[in-house]
Write a protein that holds these residues in place. Sequence first.
Motif, short mmCIF file in Angstrom:
data_model
loop_
_atom_site.label_atom_id
_atom_site.label_comp_id
_atom_site.label_asym_id
_atom_site.label_seq_id
_atom_site.Cartn_x
_atom_site.Cartn_y
_atom_site.Cartn_z
N LYS A 196 0.83 -1.21 0.00
CA LYS A 196 0.00 0.00 0.00
C LYS A 196 0.86 1.25 0.00
CE LYS A 196 -3.65 -2.24 2.72
NZ LYS A 196 -4.36 -2.25 4.02
N SER A 225 -11.07 -3.71 2.02
CA SER A 225 -10.61 -3.65 0.63
C SER A 225 -10.85 -4.96 -0.13
CB SER A 225 -9.12 -3.30 0.57
OG SER A 225 -8.37 -4.20 1.37
N LYS A 263 -5.92 -1.60 -5.11
CA LYS A 263 -6.38 -2.11 -3.82
C LYS A 263 -5.47 -3.24 -3.38
CE LYS A 263 -10.11 0.45 -3.28
NZ LYS A 263 -10.31 1.38 -2.14
N ASP A 287 -13.79 -4.61 -2.17
CA ASP A 287 -13.61 -3.74 -3.33
C ASP A 287 -12.98 -4.51 -4.49
OD1 ASP A 287 -14.59 -1.47 -2.02
OD2 ASP A 287 -12.65 -1.10 -1.07
#
Length: 804
Positions: A87, A132, A95, A135
Amino acid sequence: MIKNYFKTAFRNLLRRKNYTIINIAGLAAGIAICLVIFIVIRYETSFDDYHKKKDRIYRVLTEYHHADSPDIFFGKGVPSPLPAALKTNFPQAEKVAPVYSEGNDQIQVLDDSGQPVKKFKEEHGVFFTEPSLFDIFDFKWLAGSAASLKNSNSVVLTKTIAEKYFGDWQFAIGKTIKWNNREILKVNGILADVPENTDLQLKVVISFGTGYTADFAKSTNWDGTGSSYGCYVLLPANVSPSSFNTQLRAFAKKMKSPDNKDSHIIQPLSKIHYDTKTGDFSNRTISPALMRALWLIGAFILLIACVNFINLSTAQAVNRSKEIGIRKVLGSNKAGLKFQFITETFLIVFSSVMLALPLAIFTLPLIGKVLAKPLSFHRADYPAIIFFLLALTVVVTALAGFYPSIVLSRFNPINALKNKLTATRTKGISLRRGLVVFQFVIAQALIIGTLIIIKQMNYFTHQPLGFDKSAIVNIPFPGDSIGTSKLDYLRRQLAEVKSIQSISFSSNTPVEDDNDMWSTFKYNHAAKETDFYAITKFADDQYLPTYKLPLVAGRNLQPSDTAREFLVSEKLVKSLGITNPQDILNKEINLWGFINGEIVGVVKDYNDRSFRRGIDPVLITTLKRGYSQAGIKLITADVSSAMGSIEKIWNQTFPEFVFEYKFLDDKVESFYKQENQLSSLYKIFAIIAIFLSCLGLYGLASFMAVQRIKEVGIRKVLGASVGSVVYLFSKEFIILIGIAFIIASPIAWYFMHKWLQDYVYRINISWWIFVIGGIASIVIALITVSFQAIKAAITNPVKSLRTE
């Protein structure tokens, strides 16, 4: 005109009932098998295909480089700090989602006062992750949202699990459950049940950062990995996976210790379900080789059925010669005759498809049971199934009807009307022999392949592993401080059961397939960690006696609750470059920087994983807080009584824990689940291939009996015995099957030899396997042909010659 073609075709088929029944039965069996295989393949290829972003979803793999092996191994586990680092350091990653799932989780349902009212064991399906993940993947929400997973000690349940725990999923929101007797979790969301065709079989989703997953983000250990901890990444459409891999390798090299040559790459979602070596969280992968084998077997079985049709159609040509001659004299052309015979073929194929449908519906659950898959005819699959059957009807009609229509339409009308056509003069006799050979090449190859798989499976079952696996039951217990504090009491209680020989507490059994902990270590005060990984097990002093693991040097561990001494395997000694096991005794090992101890014994090498893999270095030490299961050796004469006593003691000691056990020999057998499935499928398909081949032989033998009835009568009048008549009918088929055996043997050897290369430990392909396969084919064929031959031989010659 077309109506007339169909009416004539229908009458012709009714007139030759035996011929029609044999053809329909053969084609129906072949089409049914093809349809079943089509549904199996369609199910397997549909995994995770419904996610909208499927082409941009990847999982991160660890690429292991072992110092003592040139091979590269891949694992689904990643270092603890990797997801957070992705990240921060990879802004192109849209993501990133960490995923942790160790399996065999204990769930307690709590009432409003916090007291447990129900307890459950979830073998798979409990995941720790971040919002996440939702997502990246498309999972439907019935209540709540992924945002609820931002808070620690939050949990989301699927509809079925919520109903199992609380009765009605709509009443589950706000309720509490307890995970592994450690963490109290609040239900903040309900997911729709995830489809069967996904490798992420979510049941209970816990917010990442709850319990010991909170320590993962704080970890700075880039060298250690665990198979329970993975990571998924969603990349933008304009980011190349190869360029991302290049950056990821460079980043891993920078973060790992200088001596660690391991790296990381990303794997597309579309490849995960077929990666049997790396595996996945659901343990439901399937090898591409098995998929190809299924397609080939389906195609070959259908070809055998078509070959039957072609053989019988061309053999029937003599009986239809006058009909064809009259049609030609009355003005029929070749095109019209071809269309007539294609129409007959279509009617047979259409009837076969209609019969194949109920056969497939009946067979599919049985095949699903063999493969341990929820196979069925879903309404959503109807268009694809209809299209497949229509395509199959066209292909089989063309394949089976084209050649016979050409042979029949080419007859000379004068010779046909004079009855001068015979079986030996009819075109296609050489082709028929070739097709019989082709049928038995496939059938014998399947028989030989099945025998080799059975022999390899027997090798798995009976080959010594290097330790005792019989009558040992493994039972998990709570690994928390409360659970481990009860172990001494548990041992005393179990020791009073007369049917128990010995008891050992440990983190793992001697053999695991994907549940080991791998570690590097410092040997003999070295400044650097070893350049290889060792399987690390925590076990008490009764581990060696219970599993009968022999020592080649030194002594066993002394009783201790902490790590003070180490046992190592012969493989570990060799990996350190030491030839004499005695030389490693009393040397020090430092594990993870804070566990120190001397090596006191060397364990003889044993198979620590399945026979697909070689022997790996093993490190064993005592550490009570690392124990999570008991290994109990039973007296085989009284197993059922012992298990009843054990369950009673267990439930008294761990009332909040679901009692569950597994015998070690069953666990070892489960390693070869896919091989057992393959063996069962080969047996089924080999039987069907033999059945179809024999059906064709029976039809041809019946035809020969009719064609040669007068010849047989004359031979009997001249003194021929029943045996000589049977030999007359059988010799040609025996020669053809012998030729098929010569062709099938090298083909079967090549493919099965290639299959065996997947196993480090494997059988040698013995010559007698081929002999048994060949003899079996000949015996089955003789039984099939002899029925008609004997029937012809015992017929009164007066009846067959009275028209002469």
